[in-house]
Scaffold this active site. Structure first.
Site, PDB file in Angstrom:
ATOM      1  N   ASN A 169       0.842  -1.202   0.000  1.00 42.89           N
ATOM      2  CA  ASN A 169       0.000   0.000   0.000  1.00 42.89           C
ATOM      3  C   ASN A 169       0.879   1.255   0.000  1.00 42.89           C
ATOM      4  O   ASN A 169       1.577   1.543   0.966  1.00 42.89           O
ATOM      5  CB  ASN A 169      -0.909  -0.035   1.237  1.00 42.89           C
ATOM      6  CG  ASN A 169      -1.875   1.138   1.275  1.00 42.89           C
ATOM      7  OD1 ASN A 169      -1.492   2.278   1.064  1.00 42.89           O
ATOM      8  ND2 ASN A 169      -3.127   0.840   1.558  1.00 42.89           N
ATOM      9  N   LYS A 214       0.389   3.794   2.869  1.00 40.44           N
ATOM     10  CA  LYS A 214       1.057   3.407   4.124  1.00 40.44           C
ATOM     11  C   LYS A 214       2.549   3.709   4.036  1.00 40.44           C
ATOM     12  O   LYS A 214       3.140   4.226   4.993  1.00 40.44           O
ATOM     13  CB  LYS A 214       0.898   1.907   4.382  1.00 40.44           C
ATOM     14  CG  LYS A 214      -0.482   1.446   4.776  1.00 40.44           C
ATOM     15  CD  LYS A 214      -0.439  -0.054   5.089  1.00 40.44           C
ATOM     16  CE  LYS A 214      -1.807  -0.635   5.330  1.00 40.44           C
ATOM     17  NZ  LYS A 214      -1.754  -2.094   5.547  1.00 40.44           N
ATOM     18  N   GLU A 269      -2.046 -13.950   1.659  1.00 33.51           N
ATOM     19  CA  GLU A 269      -3.491 -13.996   1.820  1.00 33.51           C
ATOM     20  C   GLU A 269      -3.826 -13.674   3.271  1.00 33.51           C
ATOM     21  O   GLU A 269      -3.267 -14.313   4.176  1.00 33.51           O
ATOM     22  CB  GLU A 269      -3.994 -15.391   1.448  1.00 33.51           C
ATOM     23  CG  GLU A 269      -5.363 -15.338   0.812  1.00 33.51           C
ATOM     24  CD  GLU A 269      -5.932 -16.729   0.614  1.00 33.51           C
ATOM     25  OE1 GLU A 269      -7.155 -16.893   0.788  1.00 33.51           O
ATOM     26  OE2 GLU A 269      -5.140 -17.651   0.312  1.00 33.51           O
ATOM     27  N   ASP A 313      -1.151  -3.992   9.586  1.00 34.43           N
ATOM     28  CA  ASP A 313      -2.528  -4.336   9.229  1.00 34.43           C
ATOM     29  C   ASP A 313      -3.419  -3.324   9.934  1.00 34.43           C
ATOM     30  O   ASP A 313      -3.279  -3.094  11.132  1.00 34.43           O
ATOM     31  CB  ASP A 313      -2.892  -5.766   9.616  1.00 34.43           C
ATOM     32  CG  ASP A 313      -4.087  -6.233   8.801  1.00 34.43           C
ATOM     33  OD1 ASP A 313      -3.955  -6.366   7.564  1.00 34.43           O
ATOM     34  OD2 ASP A 313      -5.179  -6.436   9.372  1.00 34.43           O
ATOM     35  N   PHE A 320      -5.051   8.730   2.091  1.00 32.75           N
ATOM     36  CA  PHE A 320      -5.443   7.599   1.252  1.00 32.75           C
ATOM     37  C   PHE A 320      -6.597   6.882   1.951  1.00 32.75           C
ATOM     38  O   PHE A 320      -6.989   7.251   3.064  1.00 32.75           O
ATOM     39  CB  PHE A 320      -4.254   6.655   1.020  1.00 32.75           C
ATOM     40  CG  PHE A 320      -3.811   5.910   2.257  1.00 32.75           C
ATOM     41  CD1 PHE A 320      -2.944   6.498   3.163  1.00 32.75           C
ATOM     42  CD2 PHE A 320      -4.263   4.621   2.524  1.00 32.75           C
ATOM     43  CE1 PHE A 320      -2.542   5.829   4.316  1.00 32.75           C
ATOM     44  CE2 PHE A 320      -3.863   3.935   3.666  1.00 32.75           C
ATOM     45  CZ  PHE A 320      -3.003   4.545   4.572  1.00 32.75           C
ATOM     46  N   HIS A 361      -2.950   6.762  14.032  1.00 30.06           N
ATOM     47  CA  HIS A 361      -2.909   5.402  14.583  1.00 30.06           C
ATOM     48  C   HIS A 361      -1.570   4.741  14.226  1.00 30.06           C
ATOM     49  O   HIS A 361      -0.980   4.041  15.027  1.00 30.06           O
ATOM     50  CB  HIS A 361      -4.093   4.605  14.030  1.00 30.06           C
ATOM     51  CG  HIS A 361      -4.346   4.824  12.556  1.00 30.06           C
ATOM     52  ND1 HIS A 361      -4.578   6.073  12.033  1.00 30.06           N
ATOM     53  CD2 HIS A 361      -4.344   3.982  11.502  1.00 30.06           C
ATOM     54  CE1 HIS A 361      -4.745   5.986  10.727  1.00 30.06           C
ATOM     55  NE2 HIS A 361      -4.596   4.718  10.376  1.00 30.06           N
ATOM     56  N   ARG A 362      -1.081   4.993  13.010  1.00 23.93           N
ATOM     57  CA  ARG A 362       0.188   4.409  12.559  1.00 23.93           C
ATOM     58  C   ARG A 362       1.337   4.960  13.412  1.00 23.93           C
ATOM     59  O   ARG A 362       2.230   4.237  13.839  1.00 23.93           O
ATOM     60  CB  ARG A 362       0.343   4.778  11.073  1.00 23.93           C
ATOM     61  CG  ARG A 362       1.421   4.050  10.315  1.00 23.93           C
ATOM     62  CD  ARG A 362       1.098   3.982   8.826  1.00 23.93           C
ATOM     63  NE  ARG A 362       0.034   3.033   8.586  1.00 23.93           N
ATOM     64  CZ  ARG A 362      -1.188   3.351   8.140  1.00 23.93           C
ATOM     65  NH1 ARG A 362      -1.480   4.598   7.823  1.00 23.93           N
ATOM     66  NH2 ARG A 362      -2.106   2.421   8.007  1.00 23.93           N
TER      67      ARG A 362
HETATM   68  O1  LIG Z   1      -2.019  -5.446   3.284  1.00 24.77           O
HETATM   69  P1  LIG Z   1      -1.129  -4.345   2.755  1.00 24.77           P
HETATM   70  O2  LIG Z   1      -0.261  -4.778   1.614  1.00 24.77           O
HETATM   71  O3  LIG Z   1      -0.351  -3.685   3.841  1.00 24.77           O
HETATM   72  O4  LIG Z   1      -2.062  -3.175   2.134  1.00 24.77           O
HETATM   73  P2  LIG Z   1      -3.663  -3.054   2.268  1.00 24.77           P
HETATM   74  O5  LIG Z   1      -4.096  -1.799   1.604  1.00 24.77           O
HETATM   75  O6  LIG Z   1      -4.316  -4.328   1.809  1.00 24.77           O
HETATM   76  O7  LIG Z   1      -3.851  -2.855   3.819  1.00 24.77           O
HETATM   77  P3  LIG Z   1      -4.742  -3.656   4.866  1.00 24.77           P
HETATM   78  O8  LIG Z   1      -4.909  -5.053   4.463  1.00 24.77           O
HETATM   79  O9  LIG Z   1      -4.143  -3.371   6.224  1.00 24.77           O
HETATM   80  O10 LIG Z   1      -6.138  -2.926   4.757  1.00 24.77           O
HETATM   81  C1  LIG Z   1      -6.280  -1.674   5.371  1.00 24.77           C
HETATM   82  C2  LIG Z   1      -7.261  -0.786   4.660  1.00 24.77           C
HETATM   83  O11 LIG Z   1      -7.759   0.142   5.652  1.00 24.77           O
HETATM   84  C3  LIG Z   1      -7.689   1.454   5.201  1.00 24.77           C
HETATM   85  N1  LIG Z   1      -6.707   2.227   5.984  1.00 24.77           N
HETATM   86  C4  LIG Z   1      -5.678   1.772   6.761  1.00 24.77           C
HETATM   87  N2  LIG Z   1      -4.980   2.782   7.290  1.00 24.77           N
HETATM   88  C5  LIG Z   1      -5.550   3.906   6.833  1.00 24.77           C
HETATM   89  C6  LIG Z   1      -5.268   5.275   7.005  1.00 24.77           C
HETATM   90  O12 LIG Z   1      -4.237   5.694   7.709  1.00 24.77           O
HETATM   91  N3  LIG Z   1      -6.073   6.146   6.399  1.00 24.77           N
HETATM   92  C7  LIG Z   1      -7.111   5.751   5.646  1.00 24.77           C
HETATM   93  N4  LIG Z   1      -7.444   4.486   5.412  1.00 24.77           N
HETATM   94  C8  LIG Z   1      -6.666   3.560   5.998  1.00 24.77           C
HETATM   95  C9  LIG Z   1      -7.231   1.417   3.746  1.00 24.77           C
HETATM   96  O13 LIG Z   1      -8.348   1.459   2.927  1.00 24.77           O
HETATM   97  C10 LIG Z   1      -6.553   0.072   3.615  1.00 24.77           C
HETATM   98  O14 LIG Z   1      -6.701  -0.462   2.335  1.00 24.77           O
HETATM   99 MG   LIG Z   2      -4.001  -6.075   2.804  1.00 28.74          MG
END
Ligand SMILES: O=P(O)(O)OP(=O)(O)OP(=O)(O)OC[C@H]1O[C@@H](n2cnc3c(O)ncnc32)[C@H](O)[C@@H]1O
Ligand SMILES: [Mg+2]
Length: 202
Positions: free
Chosen positions: A9, A12, A38, A67, A148, A175-176
């Protein structure tokens, strides 16, 4: 100093680069373009551990993962761990945001929180994880183009719109950031993560 993050992502990665301004942050896809895991667990922690351990094993290096997701009280915590695929597998941020606004039509209680679990996997050691949360509410319509994912729909308890503030400002309150602060306070583990060649030369 280099840190490898097991995420695909880009939002992130941008957040991590801003928070870790003095460390080189490398997304796993730079090293392993086909890396995919997965997400079969039903908790943030479970999926964070899966991603970190899988990447760490593949590289033979310490790796962190993230996550995360949005938990909305009026929706019993949804989309939660399914935040990325709320509107279906392969859904875009726009699809997910549209579905969330539709689910909250005429709903008065708009309180919600972002959750981020960072897992740190170190070869030969037990994986650890760190949680950060950001409380706020879901707006009636999107505001701003920043951030995002669900950022344009989120306003913090202190009144910041995540879609309208800079990545630097988000990096101070998110949160991050909170999860990363906990990781940094786990000094011995953080030390191992930092003092390892992040594998960028591979
Ligand atoms: O698993 P990875 O490869 O890390 O990438 P991902 O996008 O699939 O990430 P997640 O499985 O953790 O899903 C988290 C989702 O939650 C949302 N999200 C997480 N952190 C966020 C943030 O700081 N601001 C806005 N949306 C966020 C965003 O839509 C992400 O796609
Ligand atoms: Mg993911």
């Amino acid at each position: 100093m280099k840190i490898v993050i097991a995420t695909g992502n880009k939002g992130k990665i941008r957040d991590f680069k801003t928070i870790f301004s003095d460390v080189e942050v490398i997304g796993i896809k730079e090293l392993l373009p086909d890396f995919e895991v997965e997400e079969t667990e039903d908790t943030f922690e479970g999926n964070a551990v899966l991603k970190a351990e899988s990447a760490s094993k593949a590289l033979g290096l310490p790796v962190i993962s993230d996550d995360s997701g949005l938990c909305v009280d009026a929706l019993d915590g949804a989309p939660g761990v399914y935040s990325a695929r709320y509107a279906g597998l392969g859904a875009s941020d726009e699809d997910n945001n549209r579905k969330l606004l539709a689910a909250l039509t005429d709903v008065e209680n708009r309180s919600a929180r972002f959750v981020c679990v960072i897992a740190l996997a170190i070869p030969g050691r037990d994986t650890r994880s760190y949680v950060g949360q950001l409380h706020g509410e879901i707006l009636e319509s999107s505001a701003g183009e920043g951030g995002f994912g669900y950022d344009p729909l989120f306003k913090t308890l202190q009144g910041e719109h995540l879609g309208m503030i800079s990545t630097e400002q988000k990096g101070e309150i998110s949160h991050r950031r909170k999860a990363l602060e906990k990781l940094k306070h786990d000094a011995s583990a953080f030390e191992i993560l930092l003092n390892h060649d992040g594998g960028a030369d591979k």
